[in-house]
Design a protein around this motif. Sequence first.
Motif, mmCIF file in Angstrom:
data_model
loop_
_atom_site.group_PDB
_atom_site.id
_atom_site.type_symbol
_atom_site.label_atom_id
_atom_site.label_comp_id
_atom_site.label_asym_id
_atom_site.label_seq_id
_atom_site.Cartn_x
_atom_site.Cartn_y
_atom_site.Cartn_z
ATOM 1 N N ALA A 30 0.831 -1.207 0.000
ATOM 2 C CA ALA A 30 0.000 0.000 0.000
ATOM 3 C C ALA A 30 0.867 1.260 0.000
ATOM 4 O O ALA A 30 0.554 2.254 -0.684
ATOM 5 N N ALA A 78 -6.340 1.690 -5.090
ATOM 6 C CA ALA A 78 -7.557 1.370 -4.338
ATOM 7 C C ALA A 78 -7.528 -0.081 -3.848
ATOM 8 O O ALA A 78 -7.959 -0.378 -2.719
ATOM 9 N N GLU A 79 -7.013 -0.986 -4.672
ATOM 10 C CA GLU A 79 -6.980 -2.399 -4.288
ATOM 11 C C GLU A 79 -5.963 -2.689 -3.189
ATOM 12 O O GLU A 79 -6.083 -3.692 -2.484
ATOM 13 N N ALA A 81 -5.455 -0.969 -0.526
ATOM 14 C CA ALA A 81 -5.877 -0.486 0.790
ATOM 15 C C ALA A 81 -6.025 -1.660 1.756
ATOM 16 O O ALA A 81 -6.559 -2.709 1.402
ATOM 17 N N THR A 82 -5.555 -1.489 2.978
ATOM 18 C CA THR A 82 -5.495 -2.595 3.941
ATOM 19 C C THR A 82 -6.613 -2.576 4.971
ATOM 20 O O THR A 82 -6.653 -3.450 5.839
ATOM 21 N N GLN A 86 -8.973 2.950 5.180
ATOM 22 C CA GLN A 86 -7.983 3.300 4.166
ATOM 23 C C GLN A 86 -8.563 3.199 2.759
ATOM 24 O O GLN A 86 -8.201 3.981 1.879
ATOM 25 N N ARG A 87 -9.451 2.224 2.553
ATOM 26 C CA ARG A 87 -10.066 2.099 1.231
ATOM 27 C C ARG A 87 -10.934 3.332 0.922
ATOM 28 O O ARG A 87 -10.903 3.848 -0.221
ATOM 29 N N ARG A 88 -11.679 3.811 1.903
ATOM 30 C CA ARG A 88 -12.487 5.021 1.672
ATOM 31 C C ARG A 88 -11.585 6.221 1.386
ATOM 32 O O ARG A 88 -11.872 7.031 0.486
ATOM 33 N N GLU A 91 -10.215 5.876 -2.147
ATOM 34 C CA GLU A 91 -11.214 6.240 -3.158
ATOM 35 C C GLU A 91 -11.379 7.757 -3.248
ATOM 36 O O GLU A 91 -11.512 8.336 -4.346
#
Length: 309
Positions: A30, A78-79, A81-82, A86-88, A91
């Motif tokens: 990441a 985006a993929e 993100a752990t 973190q994914r939000r 994005e």
Amino acid sequence: MLIGVAFAVLLWAISDANSSTSARRASRTALVEVGAMEQVLLDLETGQRGFVITKRETFLQPWHKARTALPAEARRFAESATSPEQRRTAEQVTRGVESFPNDYSVPLVEMVRRDDPAASSLKRTTEGKQRVDALRAQFDQYTADEREQLAARTDAAGTNSRQAVLAAAVGLAASTALVAVFTVLQHRAVVRPVRGAAAAAEELAGGDLSMRIPPSRVAEIGALGTSFNTMAASLQDSRRRIMDNTEAVHRRTARDLHDGAQQRLVSLMIGLRLAREMIPETETAATDLLDQSIGSASVGTKLTVGGEE
């Protein structure tokens, strides 16, 4: 069960350590992807700024490459993100980076190509700087959060490794202790009674029919002892009966021999006396011989009677 529990804990610790290692690897990935995404933003910003200042198309080469690489980099970012948080954030950053060329950089380049004076205005410059600064702040926050998670996962991996080593040590110690206890119990419950039974069998074979095996709490050893004791008691009874019968036979034989010899000696003495009376006195040699024989028979009779008494 103890060994099974120890190895279950060991497997759990190893699995947890592997999970922590995978999480650390994901955090490093990441961090690499956020760096690549930020580099795309920098290439977009520096390319269009150089073109605005110099109006030379060569400065747009990194800008074009960044625009081409942006979709793939945004997807990988985006993929990687752990966590859901973190994914939000990823994005949100991705939308901001995609918005930079579409809403600001491309229109600005077109304005420069048209020689629009507004392209180099303070408003345009300030807008671009604000966009880039806001995105860089988001990148910095994302990176700081990911580094914090990486540190926590590193600590967790170290803790899990120590737990795995501790679980292995506990499992090994428990296994060793269990084997030692089992060996001692086996020696007390099986080996020692079997050796005692072997020694008792040797004594029994040597003629000591009074030998017995003490009872045991182990069912198999107890059954062996019961069988051995029953056999020894049977042999002892048999020997007692044989000795009693032998002694009775000896007494009966002795009595028969004693009574028969006495009767024959008495009969012999009577016969000799009758023969003595029938021989004339003139036969001195014969009479002397008969008198000696009668005396010997009389002595034998007295000895027989004395032996009986």
